[in-house]
Motif scaffolding. Structure first.
Motif, PDB file in Angstrom:
ATOM      1  N   GLY A 191     -11.063 -26.384 -32.465  1.00  0.00           N
ATOM      2  CA  GLY A 191     -11.867 -25.172 -32.551  1.00  0.00           C
ATOM      3  C   GLY A 191     -11.737 -24.374 -33.835  1.00  0.00           C
ATOM      4  N   PRO A 192     -10.519 -23.993 -34.252  1.00  0.00           N
ATOM      5  CA  PRO A 192     -10.383 -23.174 -35.452  1.00  0.00           C
ATOM      6  C   PRO A 192     -10.917 -23.845 -36.721  1.00  0.00           C
ATOM      7  CG  PRO A 192      -8.380 -23.091 -34.131  1.00  0.00           C
ATOM      8  CD  PRO A 192      -9.240 -24.151 -33.530  1.00  0.00           C
ATOM      9  N   ALA A 220     -17.858 -24.264 -40.394  1.00  0.00           N
ATOM     10  CA  ALA A 220     -19.166 -23.660 -40.142  1.00  0.00           C
ATOM     11  C   ALA A 220     -19.361 -22.399 -40.969  1.00  0.00           C
ATOM     12  CB  ALA A 220     -19.314 -23.348 -38.652  1.00  0.00           C
ATOM     13  N   GLN A 221     -18.308 -21.598 -41.141  1.00  0.00           N
ATOM     14  CA  GLN A 221     -18.409 -20.397 -41.957  1.00  0.00           C
ATOM     15  C   GLN A 221     -18.641 -20.745 -43.423  1.00  0.00           C
ATOM     16  OE1 GLN A 221     -14.697 -18.528 -40.927  1.00  0.00           O
ATOM     17  NE2 GLN A 221     -15.562 -17.419 -39.175  1.00  0.00           N
ATOM     18  N   TRP A 222     -17.971 -21.775 -43.872  1.00  0.00           N
ATOM     19  CA  TRP A 222     -18.184 -22.225 -45.257  1.00  0.00           C
ATOM     20  C   TRP A 222     -19.615 -22.706 -45.457  1.00  0.00           C
ATOM     21  CZ3 TRP A 222     -18.818 -27.502 -46.926  1.00  0.00           C
ATOM     22  CH2 TRP A 222     -18.835 -27.663 -48.315  1.00  0.00           C
ATOM     23  N   LEU A 223     -20.103 -23.513 -44.516  1.00  0.00           N
ATOM     24  CA  LEU A 223     -21.466 -24.021 -44.606  1.00  0.00           C
ATOM     25  C   LEU A 223     -22.485 -22.889 -44.556  1.00  0.00           C
ATOM     26  CD1 LEU A 223     -21.225 -27.167 -42.289  1.00  0.00           C
ATOM     27  CD2 LEU A 223     -21.684 -27.177 -44.755  1.00  0.00           C
ATOM     28  N   SER A 224     -22.179 -21.839 -43.802  1.00  0.00           N
ATOM     29  CA  SER A 224     -23.097 -20.712 -43.622  1.00  0.00           C
ATOM     30  C   SER A 224     -22.944 -19.643 -44.699  1.00  0.00           C
ATOM     31  CB  SER A 224     -22.872 -20.081 -42.247  1.00  0.00           C
ATOM     32  OG  SER A 224     -22.968 -21.041 -41.215  1.00  0.00           O
ATOM     33  N   ASN A 225     -22.102 -19.921 -45.705  1.00  0.00           N
ATOM     34  CA  ASN A 225     -21.849 -18.959 -46.798  1.00  0.00           C
ATOM     35  C   ASN A 225     -21.278 -17.642 -46.277  1.00  0.00           C
ATOM     36  OD1 ASN A 225     -22.843 -20.669 -48.913  1.00  0.00           O
ATOM     37  ND2 ASN A 225     -24.922 -20.199 -48.211  1.00  0.00           N
ATOM     38  N   GLU A 226     -20.474 -17.733 -45.223  1.00  0.00           N
ATOM     39  CA  GLU A 226     -19.833 -16.548 -44.661  1.00  0.00           C
ATOM     40  C   GLU A 226     -18.361 -16.521 -45.041  1.00  0.00           C
ATOM     41  OE1 GLU A 226     -20.362 -16.107 -40.510  1.00  0.00           O
ATOM     42  OE2 GLU A 226     -22.554 -16.295 -40.569  1.00  0.00           O
ATOM     43  N   GLU A 227     -17.831 -15.315 -45.184  1.00  0.00           N
ATOM     44  CA  GLU A 227     -16.409 -15.169 -45.468  1.00  0.00           C
ATOM     45  C   GLU A 227     -15.601 -15.446 -44.198  1.00  0.00           C
ATOM     46  OE1 GLU A 227     -14.957 -14.622 -48.350  1.00  0.00           O
ATOM     47  OE2 GLU A 227     -16.908 -14.608 -49.369  1.00  0.00           O
ATOM     48  N   THR A 228     -14.408 -15.956 -44.381  1.00  0.00           N
ATOM     49  CA  THR A 228     -13.498 -16.163 -43.246  1.00  0.00           C
ATOM     50  C   THR A 228     -12.585 -14.957 -43.136  1.00  0.00           C
ATOM     51  OG1 THR A 228     -13.515 -18.578 -43.458  1.00  0.00           O
ATOM     52  CG2 THR A 228     -11.630 -17.591 -42.329  1.00  0.00           C
ATOM     53  N   PRO A 229     -12.656 -14.223 -42.039  1.00  0.00           N
ATOM     54  CA  PRO A 229     -11.811 -13.022 -41.899  1.00  0.00           C
ATOM     55  C   PRO A 229     -10.337 -13.389 -41.783  1.00  0.00           C
ATOM     56  CG  PRO A 229     -12.913 -13.519 -39.837  1.00  0.00           C
ATOM     57  CD  PRO A 229     -13.495 -14.464 -40.848  1.00  0.00           C
ATOM     58  N   ILE A 245     -21.012 -21.930 -33.763  1.00  0.00           N
ATOM     59  CA  ILE A 245     -19.721 -22.456 -34.224  1.00  0.00           C
ATOM     60  C   ILE A 245     -19.102 -21.526 -35.258  1.00  0.00           C
ATOM     61  CG2 ILE A 245     -18.518 -24.432 -35.214  1.00  0.00           C
ATOM     62  CD1 ILE A 245     -19.783 -24.987 -32.519  1.00  0.00           C
ATOM     63  N   ALA A 246     -19.917 -20.990 -36.170  1.00  0.00           N
ATOM     64  CA  ALA A 246     -19.398 -20.069 -37.187  1.00  0.00           C
ATOM     65  C   ALA A 246     -18.907 -18.762 -36.583  1.00  0.00           C
ATOM     66  CB  ALA A 246     -20.476 -19.783 -38.235  1.00  0.00           C
ATOM     67  N   ARG A 247     -19.324 -18.461 -35.353  1.00  0.00           N
ATOM     68  CA  ARG A 247     -18.895 -17.231 -34.672  1.00  0.00           C
ATOM     69  C   ARG A 247     -17.676 -17.470 -33.785  1.00  0.00           C
ATOM     70  NH1 ARG A 247     -22.101 -16.045 -37.866  1.00  0.00           N
ATOM     71  NH2 ARG A 247     -23.931 -14.702 -37.746  1.00  0.00           N
ATOM     72  N   GLY A 248     -17.158 -18.697 -33.815  1.00  0.00           N
ATOM     73  CA  GLY A 248     -15.944 -18.986 -33.057  1.00  0.00           C
ATOM     74  C   GLY A 248     -16.153 -19.709 -31.748  1.00  0.00           C
ATOM     75  N   ILE A 249     -17.401 -20.097 -31.430  1.00  0.00           N
ATOM     76  CA  ILE A 249     -17.658 -20.861 -30.210  1.00  0.00           C
ATOM     77  C   ILE A 249     -17.095 -22.268 -30.389  1.00  0.00           C
ATOM     78  CG2 ILE A 249     -19.408 -21.782 -28.655  1.00  0.00           C
ATOM     79  CD1 ILE A 249     -19.136 -18.747 -28.587  1.00  0.00           C
ATOM     80  N   VAL A 278     -24.962 -25.933 -28.221  1.00  0.00           N
ATOM     81  CA  VAL A 278     -23.643 -26.430 -28.623  1.00  0.00           C
ATOM     82  C   VAL A 278     -23.330 -27.730 -27.885  1.00  0.00           C
ATOM     83  CG1 VAL A 278     -21.168 -25.927 -28.664  1.00  0.00           C
ATOM     84  CG2 VAL A 278     -22.832 -24.122 -29.177  1.00  0.00           C
ATOM     85  N   ALA A 279     -23.705 -27.805 -26.619  1.00  0.00           N
ATOM     86  CA  ALA A 279     -23.498 -29.030 -25.848  1.00  0.00           C
ATOM     87  C   ALA A 279     -24.285 -30.191 -26.448  1.00  0.00           C
ATOM     88  CB  ALA A 279     -23.902 -28.811 -24.391  1.00  0.00           C
TER      89      ALA A 279
END
Length: 287
Positions: free
Chosen positions: A68-69, A75-84, A138-142, A153-154
């Motif tokens: 999961g992590p 997913a965050q990298w692919l979405s151009n989002e920062e990892t908190p 996935i980028a939101r932690g699902i 997701v399934a």
């Protein structure tokens, strides 16, 4: 490693060694220093050779099926989002690999990939097909592997299992395939002839193997298994089949070529003996 206490201990021991004196066969501090330097050069080369493939776009998509992590970081990298910064949770123990995983270091690894890699990763069919699920869930932690994952997701999980997850194989089955090719290639036969013989043997053995499997699970008695094998042999290729394969080999027949002896042996029926020998070898392992 160089900042670790273990390396400090090594340096203390090394510095206490006497200097080299080759005339008296003394190999001390200088030799130990060179050996350590050579070791780390080879270590770094081996490490880069092994992780280098994971810096290419064709393998990075497989990480979406990780724990999961790590899915979230990718997913965050692919979405151009920062990892908190998750504090202590940025390092967790992965029971599957029996090691600690540092998520911040993983993100640093992804950020350091060459320009254009991210676009190439998105070109992967599975990731591109499920892009919305990756960016929105996935980028939101699902967690992809959650039992109560939503439909999108399934669907991603189903494709990961079908097309990305490595399929388990049976070692004995692999060895049997290797042995089959080795037998068919014996005597210096050409690659094409060996392939033809392997396909022919497969045609012979498929009903036999089916009967052996049935014997293994349904009839542990050797007598019953033998009867099943006899039944399988009756459904094996006929003399007409032998002639058909022999004709194919004769098309490539050249003087002195293995195709000549191969076609003759099939025509004379030695292929039947060959098959029966295999049955004996296989049966001995089943019983």
């Amino acid at each position: 490693f160089f900042a670790s206490s273990d390396f400090d201990a090594y340096k203390t021991i090394r510095e206490a060694l006497p200097s080299d004196n080759h005339a008296n066969d003394i190999y001390g501090k200088e030799t130990a220093t060179k050996q350590a330097a050579d070791f780390f050069v080879q270590y770094e080369k081996t490490l880069r050779d092994n992780i280098g493939r994971w810096m290419e776009a064709n393998l990075i998509p497989l990480a979406i099926g990780g724990t999961g992590p790590t899915q979230t970081i990718l997913a965050q990298w692919l979405s151009n989002e920062e990892t908190p910064d998750l504090g202590d949770r940025m390092v967790y123990y992965d029971a599957s690999h029996e090691c600690n995983v540092d998520l911040s270091r993983y993100r640093e690894f992804l950020d350091a990939l060459p320009d254009g890699t991210k676009d190439d990763v998105w070109d992967d069919y599975i990731l591109n097909k499920h892009r919305d699920a990756i960016e929105d869930k996935i980028a939101r932690g699902i967690d992809l592997w959650s039992d109560d994952a939503e439909e999108d997701v399934a669907a991603l999980r189903k494709d990961v299992c079908s097309y990305m997850v490595i399929i388990k194989h049976h070692t004995q089955s692999t060895e049997a395939g290797v042995q089959d090719i080795a037998i068919c290639a014996v005597g210096g036969r050409s690659e094409r002839d060996a392939s033809a013989l392997s396909a022919y043997r497969s045609m012979y053995l498929s009903p036999i193997n089916a009967m052996l499997a049935k014997a293994r699970y349904d009839t542990p008695s050797k007598a019953k298994a033998t009867a099943l094998i006899d039944s399988a042999l009756k459904s094996a290729p006929t003399a007409e089949d032998n002639k058909a394969v022999s004709a194919v080999l004769k098309k490539r027949k050249r003087e002195g070529d293995a195709a000549s002896s191969a076609s003759k042996s099939l025509k004379q029926g030695t292929g039947q003996i060959f098959s029966l020998r295999w049955v004996y070898m296989t049966t001995s392992t089943v019983m």
